[in-house]
Design an enzyme around this catalytic site. Structure first.
Site, PDB file in Angstrom:
ATOM      1  N   ARG A 162       0.808  -1.216   0.000  1.00  0.00           N
ATOM      2  CA  ARG A 162       0.000   0.000   0.000  1.00  0.00           C
ATOM      3  C   ARG A 162       0.855   1.287   0.000  1.00  0.00           C
ATOM      4  O   ARG A 162       0.520   2.273   0.642  1.00  0.00           O
ATOM      5  CB  ARG A 162      -0.948   0.053   1.205  1.00  0.00           C
ATOM      6  CG  ARG A 162      -2.026  -1.004   1.221  1.00  0.00           C
ATOM      7  CD  ARG A 162      -3.003  -0.855   0.069  1.00  0.00           C
ATOM      8  NE  ARG A 162      -4.198  -1.668   0.255  1.00  0.00           N
ATOM      9  CZ  ARG A 162      -4.285  -2.972  -0.040  1.00  0.00           C
ATOM     10  NH1 ARG A 162      -3.234  -3.608  -0.541  1.00  0.00           N
ATOM     11  NH2 ARG A 162      -5.413  -3.615   0.149  1.00  0.00           N
ATOM     12  N   SER A 237     -10.726  -0.349   2.686  1.00  0.00           N
ATOM     13  CA  SER A 237     -10.017  -0.447   3.971  1.00  0.00           C
ATOM     14  C   SER A 237      -9.619   0.949   4.437  1.00  0.00           C
ATOM     15  O   SER A 237      -8.938   1.668   3.716  1.00  0.00           O
ATOM     16  CB  SER A 237      -8.738  -1.266   3.820  1.00  0.00           C
ATOM     17  OG  SER A 237      -9.016  -2.537   3.322  1.00  0.00           O
ATOM     18  N   GLU A 333      -5.069   4.072   6.045  1.00  0.00           N
ATOM     19  CA  GLU A 333      -4.623   3.754   4.687  1.00  0.00           C
ATOM     20  C   GLU A 333      -5.112   4.837   3.720  1.00  0.00           C
ATOM     21  O   GLU A 333      -4.466   5.134   2.739  1.00  0.00           O
ATOM     22  CB  GLU A 333      -5.202   2.390   4.297  1.00  0.00           C
ATOM     23  CG  GLU A 333      -4.580   1.789   3.074  1.00  0.00           C
ATOM     24  CD  GLU A 333      -5.601   1.302   2.096  1.00  0.00           C
ATOM     25  OE1 GLU A 333      -6.048   2.101   1.257  1.00  0.00           O
ATOM     26  OE2 GLU A 333      -5.954   0.111   2.164  1.00  0.00           O
TER      27      GLU A 333
HETATM   28  N1  EPU Z   1     -11.226 -10.222   9.918  1.00  0.00           N
HETATM   29  C1  EPU Z   1     -11.967 -10.219  11.085  1.00  0.00           C
HETATM   30  N2  EPU Z   1     -12.945  -9.263  11.235  1.00  0.00           N
HETATM   31  C2  EPU Z   1     -13.212  -8.357  10.256  1.00  0.00           C
HETATM   32  C3  EPU Z   1     -12.448  -8.359   9.086  1.00  0.00           C
HETATM   33  C4  EPU Z   1     -11.443  -9.303   8.928  1.00  0.00           C
HETATM   34  O1  EPU Z   1     -11.753 -11.018  11.987  1.00  0.00           O
HETATM   35  O2  EPU Z   1     -14.126  -7.554  10.466  1.00  0.00           O
HETATM   36  C5  EPU Z   1     -10.208 -11.281   9.731  1.00  0.00           C
HETATM   37  C6  EPU Z   1     -10.718 -12.311   8.724  1.00  0.00           C
HETATM   38  O3  EPU Z   1     -11.444 -13.312   9.335  1.00  0.00           O
HETATM   39  C7  EPU Z   1      -9.437 -12.862   8.158  1.00  0.00           C
HETATM   40  C8  EPU Z   1      -8.498 -11.667   8.188  1.00  0.00           C
HETATM   41  O4  EPU Z   1      -9.061 -10.742   9.122  1.00  0.00           O
HETATM   42  O5  EPU Z   1      -8.885 -13.844   8.989  1.00  0.00           O
HETATM   43  C9  EPU Z   1      -8.294 -11.018   6.842  1.00  0.00           C
HETATM   44  O6  EPU Z   1      -9.526 -10.515   6.356  1.00  0.00           O
HETATM   45  P1  EPU Z   1      -9.798 -10.229   4.799  1.00  0.00           P
HETATM   46  O7  EPU Z   1      -9.490 -11.427   4.002  1.00  0.00           O
HETATM   47  O8  EPU Z   1     -11.158  -9.642   4.676  1.00  0.00           O
HETATM   48  O9  EPU Z   1      -8.703  -9.185   4.403  1.00  0.00           O
HETATM   49  P2  EPU Z   1      -8.148  -7.881   5.132  1.00  0.00           P
HETATM   50  O10 EPU Z   1      -6.767  -8.127   5.578  1.00  0.00           O
HETATM   51  O11 EPU Z   1      -9.120  -7.393   6.147  1.00  0.00           O
HETATM   52  C10 EPU Z   1      -7.020  -6.941   2.961  1.00  0.00           C
HETATM   53  C11 EPU Z   1      -7.003  -5.662   2.184  1.00  0.00           C
HETATM   54  C12 EPU Z   1      -8.273  -5.487   1.355  1.00  0.00           C
HETATM   55  C13 EPU Z   1      -8.362  -6.674   0.409  1.00  0.00           C
HETATM   56  C14 EPU Z   1      -8.359  -7.976   1.230  1.00  0.00           C
HETATM   57  C15 EPU Z   1      -8.311  -9.207   0.369  1.00  0.00           C
HETATM   58  C16 EPU Z   1      -5.627  -4.116   3.463  1.00  0.00           C
HETATM   59  C17 EPU Z   1      -5.591  -2.899   4.308  1.00  0.00           C
HETATM   60  N3  EPU Z   1      -6.833  -4.523   3.060  1.00  0.00           N
HETATM   61  O12 EPU Z   1      -8.093  -6.845   3.903  1.00  0.00           O
HETATM   62  O13 EPU Z   1      -8.145  -4.314   0.583  1.00  0.00           O
HETATM   63  O14 EPU Z   1      -9.521  -6.611  -0.392  1.00  0.00           O
HETATM   64  O15 EPU Z   1      -7.181  -8.024   2.081  1.00  0.00           O
HETATM   65  O16 EPU Z   1      -7.046  -9.335  -0.201  1.00  0.00           O
HETATM   66  O17 EPU Z   1      -4.573  -4.674   3.169  1.00  0.00           O
HETATM   67  C18 EPU Z   1      -8.665  -1.985   0.404  1.00  0.00           C
HETATM   68  O18 EPU Z   1      -7.448  -1.779   0.457  1.00  0.00           O
HETATM   69  O19 EPU Z   1      -9.499  -1.053   0.297  1.00  0.00           O
HETATM   70  C19 EPU Z   1      -9.153  -3.356   0.543  1.00  0.00           C
HETATM   71  C20 EPU Z   1     -10.451  -3.640   0.623  1.00  0.00           C
END
Ligand code: EPU
Length: 337
Positions: A162, A237, A333
């Site tokens: 990012r 995010s 972010e």
């Molecule tokens: N999780 C929770 N609670 C929540 C959200 C997530 O416990 O409310 C846990 C999930 O269960 C999982 C882990 O966190 O174990 C990861 O969650 P997720 O796969 O939804 O991905 P993320 O790390 O929350 C990142 C990116 C997203 C991208 C997704 C998929 C960042 C800041 N965000 O989110 O990017 O779509 O991975 O690759 O790195 C964006 O940048 O706008 C964005 C949506």
């Protein structure tokens, strides 16, 4: 060129914040952009792309330049690769779909990310195991100071999670006008490793997925978790996933044995901020007309009529709570303006 006064930026930011620009102009070519940059007599100049990664907390006393340069062009084709150029004002998702329709692989995991092509390199957008940098070849950008056009190759962009040179060393110095990607024509390197994609494909009984199948799976996952900015204001995010050292992570695990993590190096792991925020009790919380999304705690939402300041204050409250509970600092972010 049509420079307008006192223009609401509500249609130009996905958070749907009703902040005003003292002056506003949309440019549809590099030449027009250069001539706008030469205009004297404005307080300052502010660049607006897809408006999908910013929180406007005040009116902008500047000439806001909306980059609306359209056009997609295939510039070089070899047996198995294709160089494709998109101008900055193209909508990101429509560009991804264009590539998929032309059987060009590499961007399918990045389906449905809001925003425009020209702003995608700034934060090196990423999702489901892929980042923009994986297929990025180069971009053209105009210097705000001199109006000169410069080409940046991949190494010169300093891409990180990012992050890029356009967010750090050269912040506010250049306007990206076009981006070139190197995509595959055959032997697409599919990335289905990210848990949710594999599950989604299994659900549909797809064992040999095409790039279109991956794109559809990503679209289904995103639609189930992330609010559509056309319906509910948001910027994806709001926070970055923090990277913590392994010792701190081990300590955290003693108190919270279900904490998810992704290894970054031998002594560092990435912890999902969404998980931390959920554990801190904010998931799905609403405060009047804004709040935290009910399916993904990393996303702050404007249900209509919230101010940027209200959302900023909520983000600070979340940061404080996460820091108190876990001793981890989470960083925004989105760009706070
Ligand atoms: N999780 C929770 N609670 C929540 C959200 C997530 O416990 O409310 C846990 C999930 O269960 C999982 C882990 O966190 O174990 C990861 O969650 P997720 O796969 O939804 O991905 P993320 O790390 O929350 C990142 C990116 C997203 C991208 C997704 C998929 C960042 C800041 N965000 O989110 O990017 O779509 O991975 O690759 O790195 C964006 O940048 O706008 C964005 C949506």
């Amino acid at each position: 060129m049509d420079i307008r006064k006192d223009v609401s930026l509500k249609p130009y930011n996905t958070f749907g914040i009703d902040a005003k620009a003292s002056y506003f102009v949309a440019v549809s070519s590099v030449a027009e952009l250069k001539s706008v940059l030469e205009q004297k007599g404005y307080p300052q100049k502010f660049i607006l792309g897809g408006g999908s990664n910013m929180l406007l907390t005040k009116d902008i006393d500047a000439l806001v330049i909306h980059v609306d340069i359209k056009g997609i062009e295939i510039i070089e084709v070899s047996e198995d690769k294709c160089l494709i150029k998109s101008n900055a004002g193209e909508n990101w998702h429509e560009f991804v779909l264009f590539c998929i329709e032309n059987n060009l692989g590499g961007l399918e995991n990045l389906s449905l990310i809001p925003g425009n092509v020209g702003t995608a390199p700034i934060q090196n957008i990423g999702a489901y195991g892929i980042e923009l940098k994986d297929t990025f070849k180069s971009c053209d950008a105009v210097s705000i100071k001199t109006g000169a056009l410069r080409t940046f190759n991949k190494d010169e962009c300093d891409f990180e999670y990012r992050d890029s040179i356009f967010k750090s060393k050269l912040k506010g110095a250049y306007i990206i006008t076009s981006v070139v990607f190197e995509l595959s024509k055959t032997n697409h390197q599919l990335k289905t490793g990210y848990g949710a994609i594999a599950t989604e494909l299994e659900k549909k009984n797809i064992s040999a997925p095409s790039i279109k199948d991956i794109s559809n799976a990503v679209i289904a996952i995103r639609q189930s978790k992330l609010p559509d900015p056309k319906k509910i204001g948001n910027s994806g995010s709001f926070f970055k996933n923090p990277i913590v050292n392994i010792k701190q992570f081990e300590r955290l695990k003693l108190s919270f044995d279900d904490v998810p993590s992704f290894p970054i190096s031998q002594d560092k792991v990435k912890v999902p901020a969404g998980w931390l925020i959920e554990k801190a009790g904010f998931k799905g919380k609403t405060f009047g007309n804004y709040g935290v999304h009910k399916h993904q705690a990393l996303v702050l939402v404007n249900y209509g009529g919230a101010t940027g300041e209200e959302i900023l204050n909520l983000s600070k409250l979340i940061q404080l709570s996460v820091s108190r509970l876990f001793d981890i600092d989470i960083e925004a972010e989105v760009n706070i303006i």
